[in-house]
Design a protein around this motif. Sequence first.
Motif, short mmCIF file in Angstrom:
data_model
loop_
_atom_site.label_atom_id
_atom_site.label_comp_id
_atom_site.label_asym_id
_atom_site.label_seq_id
_atom_site.Cartn_x
_atom_site.Cartn_y
_atom_site.Cartn_z
N ILE A 95 0.75 -1.12 0.06
CA ILE A 95 0.08 0.12 0.10
C ILE A 95 1.03 1.24 0.02
N ASP A 96 0.92 2.03 -1.21
CA ASP A 96 1.55 3.35 -1.44
C ASP A 96 0.97 4.37 -1.71
N GLY A 97 -0.33 4.38 -1.86
CA GLY A 97 -1.14 5.60 -1.88
C GLY A 97 -2.41 5.17 -2.01
N ALA A 98 -3.38 6.10 -2.51
CA ALA A 98 -4.98 5.79 -2.54
C ALA A 98 -5.45 4.90 -3.48
N ASP A 99 -4.51 4.67 -4.64
CA ASP A 99 -4.95 3.61 -5.84
C ASP A 99 -4.87 2.16 -5.13
N SER A 100 -3.65 1.95 -4.45
CA SER A 100 -3.18 0.59 -3.83
C SER A 100 -4.23 0.38 -2.58
N ALA A 101 -4.46 1.38 -1.98
CA ALA A 101 -5.46 1.30 -0.82
C ALA A 101 -6.94 0.78 -1.19
N LYS A 102 -7.18 1.54 -2.29
CA LYS A 102 -8.45 1.06 -2.81
C LYS A 102 -8.37 -0.16 -3.40
N ALA A 103 -7.61 -0.72 -4.13
CA ALA A 103 -7.51 -2.00 -4.82
C ALA A 103 -7.50 -2.95 -3.58
N PHE A 104 -6.97 -2.84 -2.36
CA PHE A 104 -6.96 -3.73 -1.26
C PHE A 104 -8.36 -3.73 -0.67
N ALA A 105 -9.09 -2.53 -0.51
CA ALA A 105 -10.14 -2.57 0.04
C ALA A 105 -11.19 -3.19 -0.74
N ASP A 106 -11.24 -3.10 -2.10
CA ASP A 106 -12.19 -3.54 -3.17
C ASP A 106 -12.18 -5.06 -3.03
N ALA A 107 -10.79 -5.67 -2.95
CA ALA A 107 -10.47 -7.24 -2.95
C ALA A 107 -11.47 -7.78 -1.55
N LEU A 108 -11.22 -6.72 -0.39
CA LEU A 108 -11.74 -7.10 0.92
C LEU A 108 -13.40 -7.07 0.66
N ALA A 109 -13.80 -6.08 -0.02
CA ALA A 109 -15.43 -5.75 0.01
C ALA A 109 -15.89 -7.10 -0.66
#
Length: 264
Positions: A95-109
């Motif tokens: 996680i190094d920014g908003a895009d990678s954070a969103k990708a992680f959160a999307d996978a979790l969702a």
Amino acid sequence: MWRNAFALSLAAGLLAPPFAWADTAVDLELILAVDISRSMDPDEQQLQRDGYIAAITHPDVVAAIQQGPHHRIALSYIEWAGPTVQIATVDWRVIDGADSAKAFADALAQAPIQSFRGTAISDGISFARTRFDGNGYVAARRVIDVSGDGPNNMGTPIELARDAVVGAGITVNGLPIMIKQPGGFAAIADLNVYYQDCVIGGAGAFMLVVHSADQFAEAIRHKLVLEIADRAPPAPRIPATATKIASRIDCLIGEKLRRQWMSE
């Protein structure tokens, strides 16, 4: 002679192991270890999941990540219940920014919300400990952030597991969930004391307590910011009547309550 030397050199090259890429340097290796035991009702489960999704993508969390020397962390999300139930719901990602954070959160969702019998915090953090080995990352700090709404009531004794994790140089932080009135055979009123004395440990270990549903997301976000920035909140005061922390609560209370319930 040069031909012999060349042949030896070539043979050594063929026998040598393949080149191994160096681990990626990050500021923190963090595992979120989340309770999915049946003591968590469906509303709590959804609240917990939504809270982590919101926290991971929050601007404060992303900003804390980008302020570190490497401007990135490695993050993984696991779920646990009884002694044999540990699930790597979202495996390690940078996680190094908003895009990678969103990708992680999307996978979790997108991951299904599940529920299983038993509360084995001990085996959850023991499983988490093994997830650091060979994960492809290297950091000065390794942290397991464990959340749950009850004490260990089966599996490995919690103190043995915690001490093994801490002995490996890993910090265990806690997020005890105290939203509901204690209910069920292994519920205890002082879960916060249990987490402080029996669950958390290691360098800079701390916990934050969730007392109400409306503060869940904020508590997770605040805790993530503190962990990423390596800042612990002031430790709660120990009552003057307590001669030592370990005397405040029995770390086997969950197991004893379970045995009592099964004998009735």
